[in-house]
Design an enzyme around this catalytic site. Structure first.
Site, PDB file in Angstrom:
ATOM      1  NE  ARG A 242      -1.186   6.591   3.758  1.00  0.00           N
ATOM      2  CZ  ARG A 242      -1.808   5.852   4.669  1.00  0.00           C
ATOM      3  NH1 ARG A 242      -1.200   4.813   5.203  1.00  0.00           N
ATOM      4  NH2 ARG A 242      -3.042   6.118   5.037  1.00  0.00           N
ATOM      5  CG  PHE A 258       7.461  -3.584   8.147  1.00  0.00           C
ATOM      6  CD1 PHE A 258       7.340  -4.905   8.556  1.00  0.00           C
ATOM      7  CD2 PHE A 258       8.587  -2.867   8.547  1.00  0.00           C
ATOM      8  CE1 PHE A 258       8.320  -5.500   9.353  1.00  0.00           C
ATOM      9  CE2 PHE A 258       9.570  -3.454   9.337  1.00  0.00           C
ATOM     10  CZ  PHE A 258       9.443  -4.764   9.744  1.00  0.00           C
ATOM     11  CB  SER A 281       5.990 -10.966   5.128  1.00  0.00           C
ATOM     12  OG  SER A 281       4.992 -10.377   5.924  1.00  0.00           O
ATOM     13  CG  ASP A 330       4.080   1.805   9.321  1.00  0.00           C
ATOM     14  OD1 ASP A 330       3.981   1.819  10.556  1.00  0.00           O
ATOM     15  OD2 ASP A 330       3.103   1.927   8.552  1.00  0.00           O
ATOM     16  CB  CYS A 370       1.407   0.864  15.458  1.00  0.00           C
ATOM     17  SG  CYS A 370       1.714  -0.785  14.858  1.00  0.00           S
TER      18      CYS A 370
HETATM   19  N1  SAH Z   1       2.956   1.293   6.037  1.00  0.00           N
HETATM   20  C1  SAH Z   1       1.716   0.634   5.708  1.00  0.00           C
HETATM   21  C2  SAH Z   1       1.183  -0.185   6.861  1.00  0.00           C
HETATM   22  C3  SAH Z   1       2.138  -1.254   7.383  1.00  0.00           C
HETATM   23  S1  SAH Z   1       1.343  -2.479   8.300  1.00  0.00           S
HETATM   24  C4  SAH Z   1       0.708   1.683   5.226  1.00  0.00           C
HETATM   25  O1  SAH Z   1       0.973   2.890   5.313  1.00  0.00           O
HETATM   26  O2  SAH Z   1      -0.349   1.302   4.745  1.00  0.00           O
HETATM   27  C5  SAH Z   1       2.570  -3.664   8.598  1.00  0.00           C
HETATM   28  C6  SAH Z   1       2.906  -4.554   7.423  1.00  0.00           C
HETATM   29  O3  SAH Z   1       4.003  -5.376   7.825  1.00  0.00           O
HETATM   30  C7  SAH Z   1       1.857  -5.526   6.958  1.00  0.00           C
HETATM   31  O4  SAH Z   1       1.597  -5.322   5.605  1.00  0.00           O
HETATM   32  C8  SAH Z   1       2.445  -6.944   7.154  1.00  0.00           C
HETATM   33  O5  SAH Z   1       2.141  -7.833   6.091  1.00  0.00           O
HETATM   34  C9  SAH Z   1       3.900  -6.642   7.172  1.00  0.00           C
HETATM   35  N2  SAH Z   1       4.777  -7.546   7.935  1.00  0.00           N
HETATM   36  C10 SAH Z   1       4.607  -8.053   9.168  1.00  0.00           C
HETATM   37  N3  SAH Z   1       5.705  -8.720   9.581  1.00  0.00           N
HETATM   38  C11 SAH Z   1       6.595  -8.630   8.570  1.00  0.00           C
HETATM   39  C12 SAH Z   1       7.929  -9.092   8.382  1.00  0.00           C
HETATM   40  N4  SAH Z   1       8.566  -9.755   9.338  1.00  0.00           N
HETATM   41  N5  SAH Z   1       8.543  -8.819   7.226  1.00  0.00           N
HETATM   42  C13 SAH Z   1       7.917  -8.144   6.244  1.00  0.00           C
HETATM   43  N6  SAH Z   1       6.665  -7.654   6.373  1.00  0.00           N
HETATM   44  C14 SAH Z   1       6.024  -7.899   7.514  1.00  0.00           C
END
Ligand code: SAH
Length: 427
Positions: A242, A258, A281, A330, A370
């Site tokens: 980050r 995400f 989402s 991510d 991940c």
């Molecule tokens: N980058 C963030 C962590 C991401 S975790 C950080 O640094 O804190 C992954 C995220 O993807 C979650 O918030 C989850 O709600 C979201 N997610 C999962 N599948 C998804 C999809 N198909 N479309 C949009 N978001 C999604």
């Protein structure tokens, strides 16, 4: 619970067996608990200090063992290999606590392991950067299945194996004594618990959960919902990445896919991004993300939030001919194990291909996986395939992993689940 028998001093008096010419078995160690005898040749992985015993490697169980009990893992000749937590319900039938025959698996053993994990974090001087840290990282800290995350003065405990489940109170006592937190919250509700035959649990273990909890990471305040947020509430593993994205964001139009509670977006806004579009989402996550913008007094007019499925949203942005200078991908774990790798590969390729197409020349793609089931090599190949199909050339500027408070045991490469490539499109 029959924890007492694990501490029986009788097993200390190991008897040595004469070595046979064909197979040099380890010395036998007396033990009044159950023994897990491995098939001939299947001791190799344990001898290489890999902490998992798969059910297919076991010849027989001698004696009676309940889930979570400490058993002695033996080679086919009955020679001592390790002390491990047993779980008949899991494909990982035992997880190693110790390779030392003279070790006692008792409260004091766990106290020493926890103290050692805390010393590493102290040596890393993490407190200079954040009061949100991973204090215990499972197998990599010698405590298979145990995760402990610190969010300011709250500790969140996640138990993911029958072995650590049995020692729950011991962990809470040790953590209370060593860290004196205001609260220890248990978030044992990961999907992996079903594979271990364990029910989900989410509750306060010690103290009281403060109402508004936040951490300060590299000067950025981030609200954390430990009771209902994802994982233990926040993705501590991306801390350094980050910060990197924050530095790269100046003057750029950023797309954060995400975004969860806005981690990368907050750094991008502080780093001087022109605009930041963030997609997730989860409505709850987006709500917290917007609260985080306020918490940091960042310019909300440069931030746009979209609740959508990223796979669909990327297509829409492509159709609208939107362009960005920096894109973060991510996604959640598409492949928890190697068995899901092929399906995951398709998903990774899809979003990376679309992202490449949305980038302006000279644009940056920070792309992460991940998934434990997708290796560094495979991930790089997938992304290379996506660039090829998108007809762009790109160079790797940074190869990144999880932050240092998520160490990886050399003998347990599975611990290196997070991998990321920061790429620059050259043409
Ligand atoms: N980058 C963030 C962590 C991401 S975790 C950080 O640094 O804190 C992954 C995220 O993807 C979650 O918030 C989850 O709600 C979201 N997610 C999962 N599948 C998804 C999809 N198909 N479309 C949009 N978001 C999604």
């Amino acid at each position: 619970m029959n924890q007492k028998r694990h501490t029986s001093p009788s097993r200390r008096h190991g008897k040595h067996k004469p070595h046979s010419a064909s197979f040099v078995s380890a010395p036998k160690v007396a033990f009044d608990g159950a023994k897990l005898v491995l098939q001939t040749g299947r001791e190799r992985s344990i001898l290489r200090r890999h902490p998992w015993v798969f059910s297919g490697a076991v010849e027989r169980v001698e004696g009676d063992a309940q889930s979570g009990d400490t058993v002695q893992v033996c080679d086919a000749e009955g020679g001592f290999l390790a002390w491990a937590a047993y779980n008949s319900e899991s494909q990982i039938v035992a997880r190693v606590w110790s390779w030392q025959a003279e070790e006692k698996i008792d409260a004091d053993f766990f106290r020493r392991k926890i103290a050692r994990a805390l010393t590493l974090r102290k040596d890393l001087k993490l407190e200079l950067h954040s009061n949100g840290t991973r204090m215990i990282h499972g197998e990599s800290d010698g405590l298979p299945g145990l995760i402990v995350d610190q969010y300011a003065d709250v500790l969140v405990l996640q138990l993911g194996s029958a072995g650590v489940e049995l020692w729950r109170e011991t962990f809470a006592d040790c953590l209370q004594e060593l860290c004196q937190p205001a609260c220890i919250y248990e978030r044992s509700d990961s999907d992996g618990r079903a594979l271990e035959g364990l029910e989900k649990r989410s509750e306060v273990l010690r103290g009281q959960l403060p109402e508004n909890l936040s951490v300060t990471e590299n000067g950025i305040h981030i609200a954390v919902d430990v009771a209902t947020g994802q994982k233990t509430g926040f993705y501590l593993d991306q801390r350094d990445n980050r910060a990197l994205i924050g530095e790269l964001s100046t003057g750029r139009d950023v797309l954060n896919c995400f975004c969860y509670t806005g981690g990368f977006s907050l750094y991008a806004l502080r780093g001087g991004a022109n605009t930041v579009l963030s997609i997730d989402s989860s409505a709850d996550a987006l709500q917290l993300a917007q609260r985080n913008v306020e918490l940091n007094a960042l310019d909300a007019s440069r931030a746009e939030w979209q609740q959508a499925d990223v796979f669909e949203a990327l297509r829409k942005l492509r159709d609208q001919n939107r362009k960005f200078d920096l894109i973060v991908l991510d996604p959640p774990k598409f492949a928890p194990t190697a068995a899901f790798a092929e399906k995951a590969a398709r998903a990774y390729k899809d979003i990376n291909l679309l992202a490449f197409k949305l980038l302006r020349p000279g644009g940056i793609l920070a792309t992460f996986s991940c998934s434990g089931g997708v290796s560094d090599d495979l991930f790089q190949k997938i992304v290379a395939g996506a660039a090829l199909d998108a007809a762009v050339d790109a160079q790797i500027v940074h190869k990144v992993n999880a932050a240092a408070d998520h160490p990886v045991l050399l003998s347990f490469p599975e611990g290196a689940y997070l991998k990321g490539l920061v790429l620059r499109v050259t043409g």
